[in-house]
Scaffold this active site. Sequence first.
Site, PDB file in Angstrom:
ATOM      1  N   LEU A   5     -13.715 -14.303   6.836  1.00  0.00           N
ATOM      2  CA  LEU A   5     -13.299 -15.701   6.958  1.00  0.00           C
ATOM      3  C   LEU A   5     -14.494 -16.625   7.068  1.00  0.00           C
ATOM      4  O   LEU A   5     -15.490 -16.312   7.728  1.00  0.00           O
ATOM      5  CB  LEU A   5     -12.400 -15.863   8.192  1.00  0.00           C
ATOM      6  N   GLY A  16     -11.691  -5.434  11.817  1.00  0.00           N
ATOM      7  CA  GLY A  16     -12.198  -5.890  13.097  1.00  0.00           C
ATOM      8  C   GLY A  16     -12.747  -7.284  12.956  1.00  0.00           C
ATOM      9  O   GLY A  16     -13.142  -7.713  11.861  1.00  0.00           O
ATOM     10  N   GLY A  17     -12.778  -8.034  14.074  1.00  0.00           N
ATOM     11  CA  GLY A  17     -13.268  -9.405  13.991  1.00  0.00           C
ATOM     12  C   GLY A  17     -12.458 -10.197  12.993  1.00  0.00           C
ATOM     13  O   GLY A  17     -11.226 -10.202  13.015  1.00  0.00           O
ATOM     14  N   ASP A  18     -13.172 -10.878  12.078  1.00  0.00           N
ATOM     15  CA  ASP A  18     -12.487 -11.659  11.042  1.00  0.00           C
ATOM     16  C   ASP A  18     -12.664 -11.025   9.676  1.00  0.00           C
ATOM     17  O   ASP A  18     -12.650 -11.712   8.648  1.00  0.00           O
ATOM     18  CB  ASP A  18     -12.981 -13.102  11.040  1.00  0.00           C
ATOM     19  N   GLU A  19     -12.808  -9.696   9.631  1.00  0.00           N
ATOM     20  CA  GLU A  19     -12.976  -8.967   8.383  1.00  0.00           C
ATOM     21  C   GLU A  19     -11.669  -8.258   8.006  1.00  0.00           C
ATOM     22  O   GLU A  19     -11.076  -7.551   8.824  1.00  0.00           O
ATOM     23  CB  GLU A  19     -14.096  -7.934   8.487  1.00  0.00           C
TER      24      GLU A  19
END
Length: 452
Positions: A326, A366-369
């Site tokens: 993102l 994970g995260g924005d991946e």
Amino acid sequence: MVGTPLSREGLCTMILFDAEACDGPLPVLTDSALLAVLGQLQGATVAVVDRGLRVVYVNASFARWFGVPGHELIGRRLPDLYGAVAAAAFRPHLERAFTGEKVTYQRLVQEPGGRSVWHTISLVPWFSERGELQGLISSALPVHELQSTNEALRDAHQRLRAHMDNSPLAVVEMDADLALVHVSSRGQQWFGWRVEQHAGRSVLDLPGLETPAGPLAEALRRLQAGQELQNRVEATHRHPDGSLFHGVWFNSALLDAQGRTVSIMAQIEDVTELVESTQRLRDLARFDTLTGLINRGALMAQVDQSLSRVRGSPQGGQVALLFLDLDGFKLVNDLHGHRAGDEVLQWVARRLASAVRQTDTVARLGGDEFVVLLDNAVSDAVVQQVLSRILAAFDDPFVLPQGPVRLGVSVGVAVYPQVEGTVDELVGCADQAMYEAKRAGKGMVRYAEVAA
């Protein structure tokens, strides 16, 4: 039990069946039929009484009960020998016998020494040779051991039934044809089966078995055929209220002396909570808890399967990985907090799921991946179409209570077989291509370089 010295309280009645019979002389035992009956009563305690209940004959066993010579009992009336307590209890038996019916019953009586012993009592009407009712022949045989055994078996049976009903397991008993014989109270609750309604019907035909009967039927068939004495099988069932539950059937067979199955008992354990807990653990290991998308481990396994399928197919095929990151997401967390960021990630997951085909897979690493896997009917045109829908999914802002938030997405694409390698290498190439797209600016797409 008339004429048997079973206790001083007695087994006779004080009812006088024929008052005139008490006043006349005692009958003479010359009747050949009577003598024949008496000759057959070896080992029994025997007495013969006339219609007035007067003793006209006793054998030695009867006399021993009273501790007097037998001749001292002749002429005495049964009400004088036994007390009134038993009179009311045995009146129905005497009345039936004096109508000409042979009466047999059992009673627990007290011996002179105080020991209670079960006896089988027979009252046989005594008819003269002209067919006139003269009195009764009473014989008593001890059946204490048999009766005690029967009582012990009955008590054991009742205790077993109580244990079955109190057990946390449902207990189902079947005959050799799998017809229902008994079901415990828990089984009635779980399945809705009732013996009075379902007895005689095959268990496999009864309501509540949600799982196709194949595995359960096969397990029971092996017991029927004597191939196994016990086995275990899992099945899914439906409660009478419609809710599902998972059960484990522990089955065992009872064989006769020839080795044939005569009955089968099943003990069913409700393992619904265990199955659901196991499924939740599997879900935790496979799915991302925030978005509900599959996680990295599940994605890598699925990519590996897809590559193996394509490589092993004579027609070949393509597998495409779209690696998404993102644009501007860090600012959401910095300005609005991580709770707002989590909400945005959930929206992103829903938009991505709506943008891809039903056969495609969306995962959160994970995260924005995020990663989108295309492994069915993949062509360059299909990859472009999916990419276009993904980019369009970010045209509209994400509306937070604090205000609208606009995000973009950078995408790296790796397509097999143009990009060769293992699963890790293919994902790594798509990841590297995503970083190239980041450096090129927001909302950009880059393809992984094809090795020369």
